[in-house]
Design a protein around this motif. Structure first.
Motif, PDB file in Angstrom:
ATOM      1  N   LYS A   5       0.831  -1.205   0.000  1.00  0.00           N
ATOM      2  CA  LYS A   5       0.000   0.000   0.000  1.00  0.00           C
ATOM      3  C   LYS A   5       0.865   1.255   0.000  1.00  0.00           C
ATOM      4  CE  LYS A   5      -3.811   2.243   2.460  1.00  0.00           C
ATOM      5  NZ  LYS A   5      -3.184   3.568   2.455  1.00  0.00           N
ATOM      6  N   ARG A   6       1.958   1.227   0.758  1.00  0.00           N
ATOM      7  CA  ARG A   6       2.844   2.398   0.793  1.00  0.00           C
ATOM      8  C   ARG A   6       3.489   2.631  -0.570  1.00  0.00           C
ATOM      9  NH1 ARG A   6       5.964   1.708   6.662  1.00  0.00           N
ATOM     10  NH2 ARG A   6       4.188   2.368   7.963  1.00  0.00           N
ATOM     11  N   ILE A   7       3.874   1.555  -1.236  1.00  0.00           N
ATOM     12  CA  ILE A   7       4.468   1.680  -2.567  1.00  0.00           C
ATOM     13  C   ILE A   7       3.446   2.247  -3.543  1.00  0.00           C
ATOM     14  CG2 ILE A   7       5.396   0.387  -4.528  1.00  0.00           C
ATOM     15  CD1 ILE A   7       6.653  -1.541  -2.517  1.00  0.00           C
ATOM     16  N   LEU A   8       2.204   1.724  -3.474  1.00  0.00           N
ATOM     17  CA  LEU A   8       1.142   2.223  -4.353  1.00  0.00           C
ATOM     18  C   LEU A   8       0.858   3.690  -4.071  1.00  0.00           C
ATOM     19  CD1 LEU A   8      -1.069   1.799  -6.464  1.00  0.00           C
ATOM     20  CD2 LEU A   8      -2.579   0.991  -4.617  1.00  0.00           C
ATOM     21  N   ASP A   9       0.788   4.058  -2.789  1.00  0.00           N
ATOM     22  CA  ASP A   9       0.523   5.455  -2.424  1.00  0.00           C
ATOM     23  C   ASP A   9       1.635   6.371  -2.942  1.00  0.00           C
ATOM     24  OD1 ASP A   9      -1.849   4.879  -1.196  1.00  0.00           O
ATOM     25  OD2 ASP A   9      -1.017   4.777   0.826  1.00  0.00           O
ATOM     26  N   PHE A  10       2.872   5.932  -2.809  1.00  0.00           N
ATOM     27  CA  PHE A  10       3.980   6.741  -3.319  1.00  0.00           C
ATOM     28  C   PHE A  10       3.888   6.869  -4.837  1.00  0.00           C
ATOM     29  CE2 PHE A  10       8.193   7.013  -5.268  1.00  0.00           C
ATOM     30  CZ  PHE A  10       8.641   8.210  -4.723  1.00  0.00           C
ATOM     31  N   TYR A  11       3.591   5.777  -5.507  1.00  0.00           N
ATOM     32  CA  TYR A  11       3.443   5.761  -6.970  1.00  0.00           C
ATOM     33  C   TYR A  11       2.387   6.763  -7.419  1.00  0.00           C
ATOM     34  CZ  TYR A  11       1.904   3.833 -11.495  1.00  0.00           C
ATOM     35  OH  TYR A  11       1.519   3.667 -12.808  1.00  0.00           O
ATOM     36  N   LEU A  12       1.289   6.842  -6.681  1.00  0.00           N
ATOM     37  CA  LEU A  12       0.207   7.770  -7.027  1.00  0.00           C
ATOM     38  C   LEU A  12       0.532   9.195  -6.578  1.00  0.00           C
ATOM     39  CD1 LEU A  12      -2.876   5.567  -6.041  1.00  0.00           C
ATOM     40  CD2 LEU A  12      -1.951   5.953  -8.332  1.00  0.00           C
ATOM     41  N   ASN A  13       1.005   9.343  -5.333  1.00  0.00           N
ATOM     42  CA  ASN A  13       1.263  10.674  -4.780  1.00  0.00           C
ATOM     43  C   ASN A  13       2.406  11.390  -5.498  1.00  0.00           C
ATOM     44  OD1 ASN A  13      -0.759  10.270  -2.893  1.00  0.00           O
ATOM     45  ND2 ASN A  13       0.649   9.550  -1.302  1.00  0.00           N
ATOM     46  N   GLY A  48       7.760  16.080 -17.569  1.00  0.00           N
ATOM     47  CA  GLY A  48       7.112  17.369 -17.362  1.00  0.00           C
ATOM     48  C   GLY A  48       5.821  17.235 -16.572  1.00  0.00           C
ATOM     49  N   THR A  49       5.106  16.135 -16.782  1.00  0.00           N
ATOM     50  CA  THR A  49       3.873  15.885 -16.032  1.00  0.00           C
ATOM     51  C   THR A  49       4.179  15.665 -14.557  1.00  0.00           C
ATOM     52  OG1 THR A  49       2.843  14.873 -17.982  1.00  0.00           O
ATOM     53  CG2 THR A  49       1.827  14.425 -15.852  1.00  0.00           C
ATOM     54  N   ILE A  50       5.248  14.925 -14.269  1.00  0.00           N
ATOM     55  CA  ILE A  50       5.636  14.713 -12.867  1.00  0.00           C
ATOM     56  C   ILE A  50       5.948  16.051 -12.198  1.00  0.00           C
ATOM     57  CG2 ILE A  50       7.417  13.753 -11.344  1.00  0.00           C
ATOM     58  CD1 ILE A  50       7.632  11.381 -13.220  1.00  0.00           C
ATOM     59  N   VAL A  56       1.810  21.546  -8.650  1.00  0.00           N
ATOM     60  CA  VAL A  56       0.426  21.937  -8.376  1.00  0.00           C
ATOM     61  C   VAL A  56      -0.049  21.371  -7.035  1.00  0.00           C
ATOM     62  CG1 VAL A  56      -1.972  21.590  -9.103  1.00  0.00           C
ATOM     63  CG2 VAL A  56      -0.249  22.246 -10.786  1.00  0.00           C
ATOM     64  N   LYS A  57       0.289  20.106  -6.769  1.00  0.00           N
ATOM     65  CA  LYS A  57      -0.226  19.438  -5.566  1.00  0.00           C
ATOM     66  C   LYS A  57       0.442  19.903  -4.282  1.00  0.00           C
ATOM     67  CE  LYS A  57       0.268  15.124  -6.986  1.00  0.00           C
ATOM     68  NZ  LYS A  57       0.185  13.633  -7.013  1.00  0.00           N
ATOM     69  N   TYR A  58       1.751  20.178  -4.341  1.00  0.00           N
ATOM     70  CA  TYR A  58       2.489  20.374  -3.099  1.00  0.00           C
ATOM     71  C   TYR A  58       2.985  21.796  -2.870  1.00  0.00           C
ATOM     72  CZ  TYR A  58       2.362  15.314  -3.297  1.00  0.00           C
ATOM     73  OH  TYR A  58       1.930  14.017  -3.381  1.00  0.00           O
ATOM     74  N   ASP A  59       2.853  22.665  -3.865  1.00  0.00           N
ATOM     75  CA  ASP A  59       3.322  24.041  -3.699  1.00  0.00           C
ATOM     76  C   ASP A  59       2.601  24.735  -2.549  1.00  0.00           C
ATOM     77  OD1 ASP A  59       4.501  26.730  -4.599  1.00  0.00           O
ATOM     78  OD2 ASP A  59       2.344  27.081  -4.816  1.00  0.00           O
ATOM     79  N   ALA A  60       1.257  24.708  -2.600  1.00  0.00           N
ATOM     80  CA  ALA A  60       0.486  25.389  -1.558  1.00  0.00           C
ATOM     81  C   ALA A  60       0.692  24.724  -0.207  1.00  0.00           C
ATOM     82  CB  ALA A  60      -0.996  25.389  -1.930  1.00  0.00           C
ATOM     83  N   LEU A  61       0.857  23.398  -0.215  1.00  0.00           N
ATOM     84  CA  LEU A  61       1.028  22.657   1.029  1.00  0.00           C
ATOM     85  C   LEU A  61       2.273  23.109   1.781  1.00  0.00           C
ATOM     86  CD1 LEU A  61      -0.216  20.236   2.630  1.00  0.00           C
ATOM     87  CD2 LEU A  61       1.467  18.799   1.460  1.00  0.00           C
ATOM     88  N   THR A 113      -1.649  27.514 -10.441  1.00  0.00           N
ATOM     89  CA  THR A 113      -1.161  27.264  -9.081  1.00  0.00           C
ATOM     90  C   THR A 113      -0.887  28.537  -8.299  1.00  0.00           C
ATOM     91  OG1 THR A 113      -0.100  25.267  -9.920  1.00  0.00           O
ATOM     92  CG2 THR A 113       0.575  26.029  -7.743  1.00  0.00           C
ATOM     93  N   LEU A 114      -0.248  29.515  -8.949  1.00  0.00           N
ATOM     94  CA  LEU A 114       0.213  30.702  -8.229  1.00  0.00           C
ATOM     95  C   LEU A 114      -0.740  31.875  -8.430  1.00  0.00           C
ATOM     96  CD1 LEU A 114       3.984  30.517  -9.245  1.00  0.00           C
ATOM     97  CD2 LEU A 114       2.943  29.722  -7.107  1.00  0.00           C
TER      98      LEU A 114
END
Length: 268
Positions: A5-13, A48-50, A56-61, A113-114
């Motif tokens: 599950k951790r590997i899958l979560d990392f793969y997705l996140n 480029g997608t990565i 987009v996902k982690y900038d605001a975080l 994002t910005l």
């Protein structure tokens, strides 16, 4: 089980899965327009997608919410940095016009994002426009860039394919919006928030029918059958979507649709 599950979560996140989806759509563009495999173009979009999605996902975080950076986020940051270096490497292997257009797509992503305008939210939080911005970026990255880099003229068939690709991504995002309905800010005015889940599903079904029918004019019989399987698969995902579904329903299964489509083209 926990390790898997951790590997899958990392793969997705880490956005590797969504990057594979974009890569698959680039490969489908190569197939449809009979373009010889262009490694710099395909990998430029993949890495480029990565970079784009993680930004987009982690900038605001990190920048705004000042969240503590955990070990997974640190690994994702390293992956994103390596991907950024590779994006720069492949960028200089593209045609000049492709480079210019890719910068434009990056600018749209940054706008998403910005908050460029004083006292304004970023485009991601503009009511009702999120779905269109994302769809335009996907069409630009997975279809327009490969066509430009291959120096193929903009024929009517090209514009038909742009509309089809836009419709496909639009419908994929509709499923995401149905699943995220309970968590999305009401001010976003997503499609399900505006017209309801039932009508959103009807809209998704209605868009997929002409998506396939238009292909009759531009695909051979082999591709039409593959496209029909893909359309039916996506319709099933729409039909069974609801706000109570697991995050894996969209982040893994729904985002696998372009990959599934490409693999059918390759192996069937």
């Amino acid at each position: 089980m926990i390790v898997s599950k951790r590997i899958l979560d990392f793969y997705l996140n880490s956005s590797i899965h969504v990057a594979l989806s974009c890569y698959a759509l680039v490969r489908i563009t190569f197939h449809v327009f009979h373009i010889q495999y262009d490694e710099p173009m395909a990998l430029f979009v993949f890495f480029g997608t990565i970079v784009g999605y993680n930004f987009v996902k982690y900038d605001a975080l990190v920048r705004v919410k000042k969240k503590t950076i955990g070990i997974q986020l640190k690994i994702i940051a390293v992956l994103s940095f390596i991907s950024l270096v590779l994006v720069g490497y492949y960028f200089f292997h593209l045609k000049q016009i492709t480079q210019i257009v890719s910068v434009g797509i990056f600018a749209i992503t940054a706008l998403y994002t910005l908050p460029f305008f004083p006292n304004r939210r970023n485009a991601r939080n503009w009511a009702g426009v999120k779905i269109y911005i994302v769809a335009i970026c996907w069409v630009g990255a997975t279809l327009v860039l490969p066509i430009i880099n291959a120096e193929i003229p903009f024929t009517p068939n090209f514009f038909v394919k742009c509309i089809q690709r836009f419709v496909l991504v639009f419908v994929l995002i509709l499923v995401f919006e149905i699943i995220d309905l309970a968590n999305d800010d009401p001010h976003l005015q997503t499609v399900p928030q505006t017209i309801g889940v039932k009508r959103t599903k009807i809209l998704g079904f209605a868009l997929m029918v002409p998506f396939w029918v238009v292909g009759i004019l531009t695909f051979d019989l082999h591709d039409l059958l593959i496209n029909l399987i893909m359309v039916i698969t996506l319709m099933l995902f729409i039909a069974f979507a609801n706000p109570n579904r697991s995050k894996y329903y969209t982040s893994f299964w729904v985002e696998s649709v372009p990959i599934f489509w490409w693999l059918m083209i390759v192996f069937l």
